[in-house]
Design a protein around this motif. Structure first.
Motif, PDB file in Angstrom:
ATOM      1  N   GLU A 245       6.825  -4.043  -2.243  1.00 42.65           N
ATOM      2  CA  GLU A 245       6.635  -3.858  -3.683  1.00 42.65           C
ATOM      3  C   GLU A 245       6.863  -2.403  -4.076  1.00 42.65           C
ATOM      4  N   LEU A 246       6.323  -1.484  -3.279  1.00 46.16           N
ATOM      5  CA  LEU A 246       6.493  -0.065  -3.590  1.00 46.16           C
ATOM      6  C   LEU A 246       7.957   0.349  -3.465  1.00 46.16           C
TER       7      LEU A 246
ATOM      8  N   ARG B  74       4.133  -6.903   2.114  1.00 50.13           N
ATOM      9  CA  ARG B  74       4.152  -7.153   0.672  1.00 50.13           C
ATOM     10  C   ARG B  74       3.884  -5.870  -0.101  1.00 50.13           C
ATOM     11  N   SER B  75       2.927  -5.080   0.390  1.00 47.97           N
ATOM     12  CA  SER B  75       2.580  -3.839  -0.294  1.00 47.97           C
ATOM     13  C   SER B  75       3.735  -2.851  -0.250  1.00 47.97           C
TER      14      SER B  75
ATOM     15  N   ALA C 188       0.702  -8.746   4.930  1.00 46.16           N
ATOM     16  CA  ALA C 188       0.062  -8.077   3.801  1.00 46.16           C
ATOM     17  C   ALA C 188       0.621  -6.673   3.616  1.00 46.16           C
ATOM     18  N   ALA C 189       0.780  -5.949   4.715  1.00 46.84           N
ATOM     19  CA  ALA C 189       1.353  -4.602   4.625  1.00 46.84           C
ATOM     20  C   ALA C 189       2.789  -4.666   4.136  1.00 46.84           C
TER      21      ALA C 189
ATOM     22  N   GLU D  39       2.024   5.526  -0.955  1.00 44.01           N
ATOM     23  CA  GLU D  39       2.812   5.352  -2.174  1.00 44.01           C
ATOM     24  C   GLU D  39       3.436   6.673  -2.614  1.00 44.01           C
TER      25      GLU D  39
ATOM     26  N   TRP E 283      -4.627  -1.835   3.861  1.00 46.74           N
ATOM     27  CA  TRP E 283      -3.956  -1.161   2.747  1.00 46.74           C
ATOM     28  C   TRP E 283      -4.914  -0.989   1.574  1.00 46.74           C
TER      29      TRP E 283
ATOM     30  N   SER F  28      -3.184   5.227   4.814  1.00 46.50           N
ATOM     31  CA  SER F  28      -2.314   4.245   4.170  1.00 46.50           C
ATOM     32  C   SER F  28      -2.372   4.348   2.651  1.00 46.50           C
TER      33      SER F  28
END
Length: 475
Positions: free
Chosen positions: A230-231, A226-227, A223-224, A205, A7, A201
Motif C-alpha cells: 500500500e505504501l 499489504r502494508s 500483513a506486512a 513509511e 506493523w 517498522s
C-alpha cells in the motif's frame, strides 16, 4: 514467510538484539537510528549511486565474486551467527552460507549478460536500443529465518545492476547484518552503497516516501506485504513482495515411495519448519495415502529435536518463545476445527516444538487456509488428480508446490493447473541461483534469483536515434 516485527507502533522502545532461542542468552542491545542518523544514511545511499555507477560492470562483478570468496572463507563463523540469532541447526546454517556463496558467485560470473543492451528492429528505419539502467537507492525489508540468504538474493543482483541498498534487517539479526556489511566493504563495494537500516517498522513509511528511495523489496508476512505494498503504491515505488506460503505436496504415483518420503521430510523440516516455501499440506491419492502417512509420520516422530549446535539434531528451537506459543495456539485451533492430532501433543516447551501431524483437517476451515510456520504437517486424502488440484489451489497462498508422479504428461498437466509461482516435480529443496523464486496471490509478486531478479528494479531506457548511415559526415 513471517515478518520479524509487527506493523503496529510499539509502546516500548524497540531495540536490535540477538536472543538465542535455544538458551535465552541475550546480546547487547542496539538502539534504532535517530532521525539525524537516518537522514545521513539515506543521503549516503543516494550519493553512492554515482560512485557505484562509475564502476564498470566487470568491476562490480569482481566485487560480487570477492564477496562469495569471503563468505566461503568465513563459513564457520557466519554459521555460528545464524545459530545464535535464529536457532537453526548448525549443519543447515552451514548449508545456508554455502548457498549464499553460490548466489554471489552466480551473479558475479553470469549476471552481466542480463544487463546488456537490447537492439530492437525499429519499424521507423532508425536504431532502437533498450539500455537497462539502475533506479537508485532501494529499501530491502528482510526477515529473520534466513539472515544471510535472504539478503544475498536481494543485494547481489541489485548491486550488480548499480542500485544502492538500504537494508532493514529483522530486530533479532543485528550480528548477521553487520557481518554482511563488513564483507561487502572488504570486497571493495563503495562506501554508502550498502548500509544497514536499524529502524522501527513504524518509521518505514518515511523511508518509502523519501524521493531518494526508488524501490522496495519485502520478504515477510502477508500483513506486512499489504502494508508495504500500500505504501509503495501511494508513493509510486516499484515493489517486490515475497510473502507467506502453505505449499502443497501432491503424491499421485511413485516409483519409489522412500524418495517421496525423503523429499517430504526434508522440505517440511527445513529450518525446523520455518521456511516460506516448505511443503506444509500433503495431498495424497487414496491408494497411496496410508503407506505415505505411516512412513512420513514415522520419520517425523524419529526426527531428533534439541540443541542446534549438536550433531544430528534435525529440529532446533523455533525463532523465539513467542513463535512457539503462536504455533501451539494454531494447533489448538486446528483440533477445535475438527482436525485429528496424529503426532505430537501440540504443546510448546519454551522455544521448542516437537514434530506434529494433523489429519482429517476439514477442507475450507481456518486451519486449511493458514500457514503453519513450524514443524507441523497437514495430511489430506484425495480420490483423483482433479480433486488434488482443486484442494491444492483452494488457499489464499500461491508460492511453491511439489508434485510426485511417474507420468510425464500428468506432470505437465498438473503443473499447468496449479496456481503457484513454482512447481517442483519429483524433488524438493531444489532452489538454485539461476532459478526464479516467487509466488502468486497472497504469496506476493515479483521474482528473486535468476535473470528475472535483475530486471525488477531497472529502468529499461529506450534510446531511439538515427541509424549509423543517417548521421552527417563529421568535418
Amino acid at each position: 514467510m513471517r515478518a520479524s516485527e509487527t506493523w503496529i507502533p510499539r509502546r516500548t522502545p524497540m531495540v536490535y538484539r540477538v536472543v538465542n532461542p535455544a538458551t535465552g542468552e541475550q546480546g547487547d542491545a542496539l538502539a534504532p537510528l535517530s532521525d539525524a542518523e537516518l537522514e545521513a544514511t539515506i543521503a549516503r545511499a543516494d550519493a553512492a549511486r554515482a560512485t557505484l555507477g562509475a564502476l564498470s560492470l566487470d568491476e562490480r562483478s569482481a566485487i560480487l565474486r570477492r564477496t562469495a570468496d569471503l563468505h566461503q572463507e568465513r563459513r564457520e563463523e557466519l554459521a555460528d551467527i545464524i545459530v545464535r540469532e535464529v536457532g537453526k541447526p548448525r549443519w543447515q546454517a552451514l548449508g545456508e552460507i554455502d548457498f549464499v556463496v553460490l548466489i554471489y558467485r552466480y551473479y558475479g560470473e553470469e549476471g552481466a549478460q542480463y544487463l546488456a543492451d537490447e537492439v530492437i528492429d525499429s519499424k521507423r528505419g532508425r536504431t532502437a536500443i533498450v539500455r537497462p539502467t539502475p533506479l537508485g537507492a532501494l529499501l530491502g525489508i528482510m526477515p529473520w529465518n534466513f539472515p544471510f540468504y535472504q539478503i544475498a538474493r536481494f543485494a547481489a543482483p541489485n548491486l550488480l545492476a548499480g542500485n544502492t541498498i538500504l537494508l532493514k534487517p529483522a530486530s533479532q539479526c543485528p550480528e548477521s547484518s553487520a557481518a554482511i556489511a563488513a564483507i561487502l566493504a572488504e570486497a571493495g563495494l563503495p562506501e554508502g552503497a550498502y548500509q544497514n537500516l536499524f529502524l522501527e517498522s513504524a518509521r518505514i513509511e518515511g523511508v518509502i516516501a523519501d524521493p531518494r528511495v526508488r524501490g522496495v523489496s519485502l520478504t515477510g508476512s502477508e500483513a506486512a506485504g499489504r502494508s508495504v505494498g500500500e505504501l509503495a503504491g501511494r508513493y509510486l515505488k516499484p515493489v517486490v513482495l515475497e510473502l507467506g506460503g502453505s505449499d502443497p505436496f501432491i503424491v499421485l504415483s511413485v516409483d519409489r515411495m522412500e524418495d517421496a518420503i525423503t523429499a517430504a521430510f526434508n522440505s517440511r523440516l527445513h529450518n525446523s519448519g520455518q521456511a516460506c516455501n516448505g511443503a506444509k499440506r500433503f495431498i495424497i491419492i487414496d491408494e497411496l495415502y496410508d503407506a505415505f502417512r505411516d512412513a512420513f509420520v514415522g520419520a517425523l516422530a524419529a526426527a531428533p529435536v534439541g540443541d542446534p549446535d549438536l550433531e544430528g539434531v534435525r529440529v532446533g528451537p523455533m525463532s523465539s518463545v513467542a513463535a512457539a506459543e503462536e504455533l501451539e495456539q494454531q494447533v489448538a485451533r486446528a483440533v477445535a476445527d475438527g482436525a485429528k492430532l496424529t503426532l505430537g501433543d501440540g504443546v510448546a516447551d519454551g522455544a521448542f516444538f516437537r514434530t506434529t501431524a494433523l489429519e482429517e483437517v476439514p477442507v475450507g476451515s481456518g486451519t486449511s487456509q493458514t500457514e503453519f510456520f513450524g514443524p507441523v504437517a497437514q495430511f489430506y486424502r484425495v480420490g483423483s488428480e482433479a480433486e488434488a488440484i482443486e484442494l491444492a489451489n483452494d488457499i489464499p497462498f500461491g508460492l511453491g508446490s511439489y508434485l510426485f508422479t511417474t507420468d510425464r504428461e500428468q506432470a505437465f498437466r498438473v503443473a499447468d493447473a496449479l496456481d503457484t509461482g513454482m512447481v517442483y516435480v519429483n524433488e524438493s529443496l531444489a532452489d538454485s541461483p539461476e532459478l526464479p523464486f516467487g509466488g502468486t496471490k497472497a504469496s506476493g509478486f515479483g521474482r528473486e534469483l535468476g535473470r528475472y531478479a535483475i530486471s525488477e528494479f531497472l529502468n529499461q531506457k529506450l534510446i531511439h536515434l538515427p541509424s549509423e548511415a543517417d548521421w552527417p559526415v563529421a568535418r
